[in-house]
Design a protein around this motif. Structure first.
Motif, PDB file in Angstrom:
ATOM      1  N   ALA A   6      35.740  19.120   6.475  1.00  0.00           N
ATOM      2  CA  ALA A   6      34.322  19.059   6.111  1.00  0.00           C
ATOM      3  C   ALA A   6      33.460  18.674   7.308  1.00  0.00           C
ATOM      4  CB  ALA A   6      34.127  18.068   4.969  1.00  0.00           C
ATOM      5  N   VAL A   7      33.928  17.711   8.100  1.00  0.00           N
ATOM      6  CA  VAL A   7      33.152  17.267   9.264  1.00  0.00           C
ATOM      7  C   VAL A   7      33.065  18.378  10.302  1.00  0.00           C
ATOM      8  CG1 VAL A   7      33.169  15.651  11.221  1.00  0.00           C
ATOM      9  CG2 VAL A   7      33.587  14.808   8.902  1.00  0.00           C
ATOM     10  N   ARG A   8      34.161  19.105  10.508  1.00  0.00           N
ATOM     11  CA  ARG A   8      34.126  20.221  11.458  1.00  0.00           C
ATOM     12  C   ARG A   8      33.165  21.314  10.991  1.00  0.00           C
ATOM     13  NH1 ARG A   8      38.712  22.822  11.548  1.00  0.00           N
ATOM     14  NH2 ARG A   8      40.042  21.488  10.266  1.00  0.00           N
ATOM     15  N   ALA A   9      33.105  21.523   9.656  1.00  0.00           N
ATOM     16  CA  ALA A   9      32.166  22.512   9.131  1.00  0.00           C
ATOM     17  C   ALA A   9      30.718  22.095   9.388  1.00  0.00           C
ATOM     18  CB  ALA A   9      32.397  22.695   7.632  1.00  0.00           C
ATOM     19  N   LEU A  10      30.486  20.802   9.571  1.00  0.00           N
ATOM     20  CA  LEU A  10      29.151  20.284   9.884  1.00  0.00           C
ATOM     21  C   LEU A  10      28.906  20.216  11.394  1.00  0.00           C
ATOM     22  CD1 LEU A  10      29.147  17.394   7.242  1.00  0.00           C
ATOM     23  CD2 LEU A  10      27.791  19.508   7.147  1.00  0.00           C
ATOM     24  N   ARG A  11      29.804  20.835  12.150  1.00  0.00           N
ATOM     25  CA  ARG A  11      29.707  20.910  13.617  1.00  0.00           C
ATOM     26  C   ARG A  11      29.772  19.518  14.261  1.00  0.00           C
ATOM     27  NH1 ARG A  11      26.081  24.486  11.693  1.00  0.00           N
ATOM     28  NH2 ARG A  11      24.224  23.294  12.221  1.00  0.00           N
ATOM     29  N   ALA A  12      30.680  18.713  13.747  1.00  0.00           N
ATOM     30  CA  ALA A  12      30.916  17.386  14.319  1.00  0.00           C
ATOM     31  C   ALA A  12      32.422  17.174  14.448  1.00  0.00           C
ATOM     32  CB  ALA A  12      30.281  16.301  13.458  1.00  0.00           C
ATOM     33  N   GLU A  13      32.798  16.141  15.189  1.00  0.00           N
ATOM     34  CA  GLU A  13      34.212  15.844  15.412  1.00  0.00           C
ATOM     35  C   GLU A  13      34.532  14.451  14.897  1.00  0.00           C
ATOM     36  OE1 GLU A  13      37.312  16.443  19.040  1.00  0.00           O
ATOM     37  OE2 GLU A  13      35.682  15.034  19.429  1.00  0.00           O
ATOM     38  N   LEU A  14      35.705  14.335  14.273  1.00  0.00           N
ATOM     39  CA  LEU A  14      36.172  13.064  13.738  1.00  0.00           C
ATOM     40  C   LEU A  14      37.047  12.376  14.783  1.00  0.00           C
ATOM     41  CD1 LEU A  14      35.840  11.687  10.951  1.00  0.00           C
ATOM     42  CD2 LEU A  14      38.040  12.716  10.306  1.00  0.00           C
ATOM     43  N   ARG A  15      36.783  11.075  15.013  1.00  0.00           N
ATOM     44  CA  ARG A  15      37.602  10.273  15.924  1.00  0.00           C
ATOM     45  C   ARG A  15      37.953   8.942  15.274  1.00  0.00           C
ATOM     46  NH1 ARG A  15      38.413  11.785  21.066  1.00  0.00           N
ATOM     47  NH2 ARG A  15      37.330  13.659  21.789  1.00  0.00           N
ATOM     48  N   PHE A  16      38.929   8.241  15.862  1.00  0.00           N
ATOM     49  CA  PHE A  16      39.471   7.039  15.232  1.00  0.00           C
ATOM     50  C   PHE A  16      39.565   5.886  16.232  1.00  0.00           C
ATOM     51  CE2 PHE A  16      40.922  10.809  13.155  1.00  0.00           C
ATOM     52  CZ  PHE A  16      40.772  10.532  11.807  1.00  0.00           C
ATOM     53  N   ALA A  17      39.303   4.690  15.721  1.00  0.00           N
ATOM     54  CA  ALA A  17      39.366   3.496  16.566  1.00  0.00           C
ATOM     55  C   ALA A  17      40.122   2.396  15.827  1.00  0.00           C
ATOM     56  CB  ALA A  17      37.961   3.013  16.915  1.00  0.00           C
ATOM     57  N   ASP A  18      41.039   1.753  16.533  1.00  0.00           N
ATOM     58  CA  ASP A  18      41.739   0.582  16.000  1.00  0.00           C
ATOM     59  C   ASP A  18      41.009  -0.677  16.474  1.00  0.00           C
ATOM     60  OD1 ASP A  18      43.720   2.021  14.698  1.00  0.00           O
ATOM     61  OD2 ASP A  18      45.022   2.070  16.459  1.00  0.00           O
ATOM     62  N   ILE A  19      40.515  -1.454  15.540  1.00  0.00           N
ATOM     63  CA  ILE A  19      39.787  -2.676  15.872  1.00  0.00           C
ATOM     64  C   ILE A  19      40.781  -3.809  16.082  1.00  0.00           C
ATOM     65  CG2 ILE A  19      38.162  -4.400  14.978  1.00  0.00           C
ATOM     66  CD1 ILE A  19      36.856  -2.165  13.362  1.00  0.00           C
ATOM     67  N   PRO A  20      40.695  -4.531  17.205  1.00  0.00           N
ATOM     68  CA  PRO A  20      41.552  -5.709  17.364  1.00  0.00           C
ATOM     69  C   PRO A  20      41.177  -6.760  16.318  1.00  0.00           C
ATOM     70  CG  PRO A  20      39.949  -5.575  19.148  1.00  0.00           C
ATOM     71  CD  PRO A  20      39.819  -4.315  18.380  1.00  0.00           C
ATOM     72  N   TYR A  21      42.181  -7.352  15.677  1.00  0.00           N
ATOM     73  CA  TYR A  21      41.866  -8.266  14.584  1.00  0.00           C
ATOM     74  C   TYR A  21      42.903  -9.377  14.472  1.00  0.00           C
ATOM     75  CZ  TYR A  21      45.578  -5.887  11.938  1.00  0.00           C
ATOM     76  OH  TYR A  21      46.777  -5.374  11.526  1.00  0.00           O
ATOM     77  N   ALA A  22      42.489 -10.448  13.799  1.00  0.00           N
ATOM     78  CA  ALA A  22      43.397 -11.527  13.416  1.00  0.00           C
ATOM     79  C   ALA A  22      43.726 -11.333  11.942  1.00  0.00           C
ATOM     80  CB  ALA A  22      42.745 -12.883  13.642  1.00  0.00           C
ATOM     81  N   PRO A  23      44.992 -11.539  11.554  1.00  0.00           N
ATOM     82  CA  PRO A  23      45.348 -11.353  10.140  1.00  0.00           C
ATOM     83  C   PRO A  23      44.530 -12.271   9.242  1.00  0.00           C
ATOM     84  CG  PRO A  23      47.311 -11.549  11.497  1.00  0.00           C
ATOM     85  CD  PRO A  23      46.152 -11.918  12.374  1.00  0.00           C
TER      86      PRO A  23
END
Length: 553
Positions: free
Chosen positions: A523-540
């Motif tokens: 769906a995002v590609r059909a909207l002419r955009a790209e999906l990316r991912f980020a891992d947030i550093p976190y404390a449990p």
């Protein structure tokens, strides 16, 4: 010269298990006008016919009050069912309302689809009805009157549960095909609507031919992917084993992946709920959960029950979203607790999923192909600043973290700054606007099932910004208010999903979350955009902090 009469007539054909007495629902004597044994060329069969009486519709008083006209619209629905035993199955041919006389518990689910997969022409389909096997449970029916090939129906490659098909079929094995040499436009689902011979001996041969087609391999069919994901019927041989595994998981056993998943009808209410009220979930009476509903709130109660009672209690329990913290102001309907739980387990290399209160079978080949695509998708990374998320247990924890990230160069915090458009009365454009204009959506994903509303938020935002000028104008205004030098003139070309609590890895996501993620990417590609991912550093998360926060609420 007069044309010879057609050798066959179309009818609805079902296949059932169980004894003859079990195949029909209980019928009242006044509904049945014929119930007789018949002989089909030496094969004993049973014909049941009659009529169902329909009551006066509930809307009659409304129509009468508006028009002053008295309406009498009660009616009779004629039906006929011919039951033909062909061990180990019983075939049922129905006419009129005959399908209403069948006991659905004994109807073979997808019987017609299995025939269609093997005989429908994938280049001449007329209808496909399907439902999304994800949190949305979206139902779609697409018709092409003149017929079209499979690609014209734009089916999702994964997670699309096909319920009905119609189109031209090769009926060479049936009387109709042998006599006429023509194809026929059939309809398939749980039933098969197909021309069947009018002469008894040829009719029996047609039933046997249909059964042979359904039982043959589908490896050469372009439609075989439809059979990869199917709902289990109520008498599937593995159902007791699956229910036992689910019961064990509800009690804490490690025999499959168990998670909390918001029902399709409650996604919006759950996102904004102040509390959740749970009733009917075993002994102990109703209870209210302030803030977020966690899986442990349900399993904690169920684990106290004997294993054989847990699934029954899960189906009997109800969860309702509430606007306030005390569980007094209902904001949604009471939904079975079973629809709030998702469970996955594998038996003999086949994945089984409990989703929205029902069991589904997902083929291993399907899962392997999907995992490979998801792994490639998750490789699209977005560099994240070294800002650690340390949970506080407070309701505005996510907002606090977004404000911390906004201290980094180029990041703007738009969390809780809602936009309004004609199509979307209240939604978040993003949680953070990145240095390059990226739309960043932030969530703590404590469980593998928690990503569904994150996906929904990302898609709604991307669609609004691409399709609604009001949304883009509001994004530009909000960005300029935070940073006068920031100019937004075009819809952002990058959508980022940033998660803490777990990493973006294929092994960290449920099968259904993977299905939804692939759908989001398309769906995002059909909207002419790209999906990316980020891992947030976190404390449990600290259980002590969480309990303290609950006491404060």
């Amino acid at each position: 010269m007069a044309a010879s009469p057609a050798p066959s007539k179309p009818a609805s054909l079902f296949r059932l298990d169980g004894t003859e007495a079990e195949t029909l629902v209980s019928l009242r004597p006044e509904q049945v006008s014929v119930d007789t044994a018949v002989d089909l060329s030496g094969t004993p069969a049973r014909l049941v016919a009659g009529a169902f009486h329909t009551e006066v519709p509930q809307w009659i008083p409304h129509a009468a009050s508006l028009t002053g006209s008295e309406l009498d619209l009660s009616a009779e629905l004629p039906f006929a069912v011919l039951l033909v035993p062909r061990p180990p199955w019983t075939y049922a041919v129905t006419w009129g309302a005959g399908h209403l006389a069948l006991n659905d518990e004994h109807v073979e689910q997808g019987f017609g689809l299995m025939f269609g997969i093997r005989r429908l022409d994938p280049f001449d389909l007329g209808l496909i009805a399907s439902a999304a096997l994800d949190a949305s449970a979206r139902a779609t029916q697409i018709s092409i009157p003149g017929g079209g090939d499979l690609s014209a129906f734009r089916l999702e490659p994964y997670g699309e549960l096909v319920n009905r098909l119609a189109g031209a079929a090769d009926l060479t094995e049936l009387t109709y095909g042998r006599v006429t040499g023509k194809r026929y436009r059939i309809r398939v689902g749980n039933a098969l609507w197909v021309p069947l011979a009018k002469e008894p001996r040829a009719f029996l041969a047609d039933l046997d031919a249909v059964g042979a087609v359904v039982d043959e391999p589908d490896r050469d069919s372009a439609l075989r992917f439809i059979a990869q994901t199917r709902p289990l019927d109520r008498h599937h041989r593995l159902l007791p084993t699956l229910e036992d595994r689910l019961a064990g998981a509800l009690g804490g056993e490690e025999n499959g992946a168990l998670g909390l998943a918001w029902p399709a009808t409650a996604v919006r209410e759950a996102e904004h709920a102040g509390s959740f009220r749970v009733t009917g979930l075993g002994a102990g009476g109703p209870f209210t959960v302030a803030g977020r509903l966690d899986l442990e709130h349900l399993t904690g109660r169920l684990a106290t029950l004997d294993a054989e009672k847990r699934v029954k209690a899960l189906r009997a329990g109800r969860v309702v979203t509430c606007a306030d913290d005390a569980g007094e102001e209902e904001s949604g309907a009471a939904i079975p607790a079973a629809k709030w739980v998702v469970f996955e387990t594998t038996i003999d290399h086949v994945r089984y999923v409990f989703h929205q209160g029902r069991w589904y079978r997902i083929g291993e080949t399907y899962v392997e192909q999907m995992r490979a695509q998801v792994a490639a998708l998750l490789a699209r990374r977005y560099p994240w600043p070294e800002v650690k998320w340390t949970p506080s247990g407070e309701p505005d924890d996510e907002h606090r973290y977004c404000r911390k990230v906004a201290r980094e160069p180029g990041f703007l915090c738009l969390d809780k700054d809602f936009a309004t458009t004609p199509l979307h009365p209240r939604f978040e454009l993003c949680d953070l606007l990145g240095p390059g204009g990226e739309l960043i959506h932030v969530k703590w994903l404590g469980r593998a099932t928690a990503a569904s509303h994150l996906y929904t938020q990302a898609l709604v935002s991307a669609e609004a910004l691409r399709d609604e000028p009001d949304a883009l104008a509001q994004l530009a205004a909000k960005a300029a208010a935070l940073d006068p030098a920031r100019v937004v003139t075009d819809p952002p070309g990058t959508v980022v999903l940033a998660a803490a609590g777990r990493s973006w890895h294929v092994d960290e996501l449920f099968t259904l979350s993977q299905v939804a993620l692939l759908r989001l990417d398309r769906a995002v590609r059909a909207l002419r955009a790209e999906l990316r991912f980020a891992d947030i550093p976190y404390a449990p998360k600290s259980r002590t902090r969480a309990k303290a926060a609950k006491r404060r609420r």
